[in-house]
Design a protein around this motif. Sequence first.
Motif, PDB file in Angstrom:
ATOM      1  N   LEU A  79     -10.892  51.025  77.516  1.00 18.15           N
ATOM      2  CA  LEU A  79      -9.480  51.029  77.907  1.00 18.15           C
ATOM      3  C   LEU A  79      -9.201  51.891  79.125  1.00 18.15           C
ATOM      4  O   LEU A  79      -8.111  51.825  79.686  1.00 18.15           O
ATOM      5  CB  LEU A  79      -8.619  51.490  76.731  1.00 18.15           C
ATOM      6  N   TYR A  87      -5.150  56.363  76.353  1.00 15.86           N
ATOM      7  CA  TYR A  87      -4.988  54.964  75.956  1.00 15.86           C
ATOM      8  C   TYR A  87      -5.795  54.663  74.696  1.00 15.86           C
ATOM      9  O   TYR A  87      -5.321  53.985  73.784  1.00 15.86           O
ATOM     10  CB  TYR A  87      -5.432  54.038  77.088  1.00 15.86           C
ATOM     11  N   VAL A 112      -3.973  53.447  71.261  1.00 11.79           N
ATOM     12  CA  VAL A 112      -4.210  52.076  70.814  1.00 11.79           C
ATOM     13  C   VAL A 112      -4.959  52.050  69.487  1.00 11.79           C
ATOM     14  O   VAL A 112      -4.595  51.316  68.554  1.00 11.79           O
ATOM     15  CB  VAL A 112      -4.972  51.286  71.899  1.00 11.79           C
ATOM     16  N   LEU A 166      -6.358  44.964  75.751  1.00 15.90           N
ATOM     17  CA  LEU A 166      -5.526  45.336  74.596  1.00 15.90           C
ATOM     18  C   LEU A 166      -5.585  44.263  73.519  1.00 15.90           C
ATOM     19  O   LEU A 166      -5.680  44.568  72.316  1.00 15.90           O
ATOM     20  CB  LEU A 166      -4.080  45.549  75.045  1.00 15.90           C
ATOM     21  N   SER A 189      -8.881  44.477  71.798  1.00 17.68           N
ATOM     22  CA  SER A 189      -8.890  45.627  70.891  1.00 17.68           C
ATOM     23  C   SER A 189      -8.229  45.272  69.567  1.00 17.68           C
ATOM     24  O   SER A 189      -8.714  45.646  68.489  1.00 17.68           O
ATOM     25  CB  SER A 189      -8.159  46.813  71.533  1.00 17.68           C
TER      26      SER A 189
END
Length: 796
Positions: free
Chosen positions: A636, A641, A645, A705, A708
């Motif tokens: 990331l 971050y 996340v 994202l 993830s």
Amino acid sequence: MSATLPLAPSKASPRELSEGTLLLGLGLCSFSALLLELSLTRLFSVVLFYHFAFLAISIALLGLGAGGIFAYLLKKRVADMDTRVLAFWLCVANSVVVVVVLEIVLRVPVALEVSWRNIRHLTAIYLSAALPFFLTGFLFSLVFARETWRATRLYGADLTGGALACLAVVPLLNWMGGPNTILAAAAASALAAAVWAASSGTRRVSVCVLLACIALVAANRSNRIIDVVYAKGMLRDPAWVEFAQWNSLSRVEVDRQGPARAIVIDADASTYIMNCDLARWRGSEWERNLMSAPPALANVLRPHGDFAIIGPGGGVDVLRAVANGSPSVTGIEINPIIANTIMRGRYAAYSLHLYDRPEVHLHVTDGRAYLRSTRQQFDVVQMTLVDTWASTAAGAFALSENNLYTVEAFREYFQHLKPDGMIAITRWEFRRPREALRVVAVAMQALHTMGVATPQHNFMVASQGSLNEDGIPVVVLAKKSPFTAEEESEVGSHFGKHRELDPIYLPSQRSIRMAGGNPFADLIASNDPYGFAQHYAYNVSPVSDNAPFFFFTLKAGQILGQQGLRRAIDWKVNLGVLVLLVVLLISVAAVVSFLILPLVIHGGSNSPLPLFYFVAVGLGYILVEIAFIQRFVLFLGHPTYALTVVIFLLMLTSGMGSLLSRRWLGRPKMVWIPLLLLICGLLANVLFLPHALGAWVRFGFAWRLVISGFLLAPLGIVMGMPFPTGLRALATRGMADESNSVEWAWAMNAAASVLGSVLAMVIAIQFGLTLTLACGMAAYLLALGTLPLLHRSCRA
């Protein structure tokens, strides 16, 4: 923030609570607590050291667990008190305590040294910072115990508040800064108090507290009233500061140092802003100074080459490349405050618009992420002291720059070079070399993996003066092909013009003499970086993305020895591991004092054997969580971050798993199913996750994202099932309340989580992130093995 489970039945509130009040009040409390936890990681990175970023997780877990335990111990005393009244005063107290904690963190100096004074200060910060989470844990335990019939919706409010905090922390840090984001957490707690308020008098109190928090934020908009006082144990002088701004990545300021201006990052790393008129470069003092620095060798060999500069900062490498005739200079700067606000904004005129020149192409992103996303080839990929102080202060535990110094990173640098291109890496070096020497080891291993079997002619190493204990810059030049005699002759001519430069290794002069021997020549001649490191005084073996702790060079037996306490430039790194051990001891003392001892005094569990299940589940969860946070730093682009996340996804999906466990697992004995699924899922991640993330990191941030979410959500759902299902199993015992089994289970789970948050970093440093994740899997395997003990206890 994990939802707190009901500890034991308690007398219902005498006044019926509306569902809207409950859900909004709990949601705001959860928002406040998680916002505080995440913003403390950023504040600790500035005021303390990067080692302590993950300390906020340990502090939050300790406070929440201790709050739940004390809610149980005091349940008879508060049984007749109205829920709204208790919740109101807890939130008001929390709002005030958060402001006090902020002042303590900013004003209590913690130097990176081992002394009783320092341990006392660190303990004071640790325990005071846990107090807001203690109050939140007390409140949640109280509400859940009294409103068990609405537990499903309460879980939803808790998770929604926490999820919103994860989404809010990055924009709040970017907009308001670190101290003001913590004040925003205090304001959220005051707003929760207004929701809980049951009378006009209490409502006026909560509004006054809320307005006071908002006024503090407004008055501190420029971070002049409440800001860093002590950083890294040093008293800051605000008279030097011309400009300061926070974002989610760091705190950046511009200091006035005589006629010069220096960018200072997190009160540690510094880079000077260039102020040179290129029309007057030739023969100027700027030319003499910059061309007598070791990184200038890249400009000597490739004066008209295309440069990629990772971490250009104030522009020293950019200026040197442009002044020597480079037609294209690509700067890759991760921090938008440095790139845009300072260099292309507020200080653009001071830097004579260096970053606005047509030859300069600036990209605001992570260095490796940019290189993976471009097909451009360069003559030079350059990194100069990235990061001089921040990485050193980090101890390489939680900073994106660590991933720039791995074998995989160097392979990517070589792959983005033209056929005759080179990498130019400058690090600090000492009388007993370790940093630049490790650069050679990493580059050599990267060349080996690319099929270069004997790279003895592929290196040049030079320093600015003789190596000493304080450290001097040393540049390592490395190519995929051998350096030619003509190139070596050009470098030799440059040495003749600039007597400050000293050769350390040249292909035709491998036996350059140095005081105490020449380990650079010995390493390159050995052609075996791992074998050389085994017998060398420091750990200079190549590092990988699995264990990207480049700056930690002490061997295990040296941590408590003289080498670990020596005050060279890298002493902060090596002493950082010792500080982690001190934090571990403080955590153990806090767990015993605030989780275990109160229950021992009140009355112990009949049988300790079932508790091993909850210890294993707590340890497994935190080991997996922190391993994922560290692993996703590279994916990331920055620790902030990754932290936001990963916690957001695991918290949200684990809460879903907790809710689904009642529906999917009708009987507690079926908990073996999610445990087995979890073990299989973690095994797949241990085997395939590093390669998968390496392949997908080239995608844009939005796509990363999404990826993830797909990777973490299924695991998070399953991870949320074992703990509540185990508590349901204990609840089936006829004598559960008398034996305190539920309370002990909660305490042991919290204790394992607190200790595991520090233990995870120790394992990662010594053995790597993959083994840390494997240890989390082993903990869940242990939980599976202890199920018979849990079920046998439940039948008793």
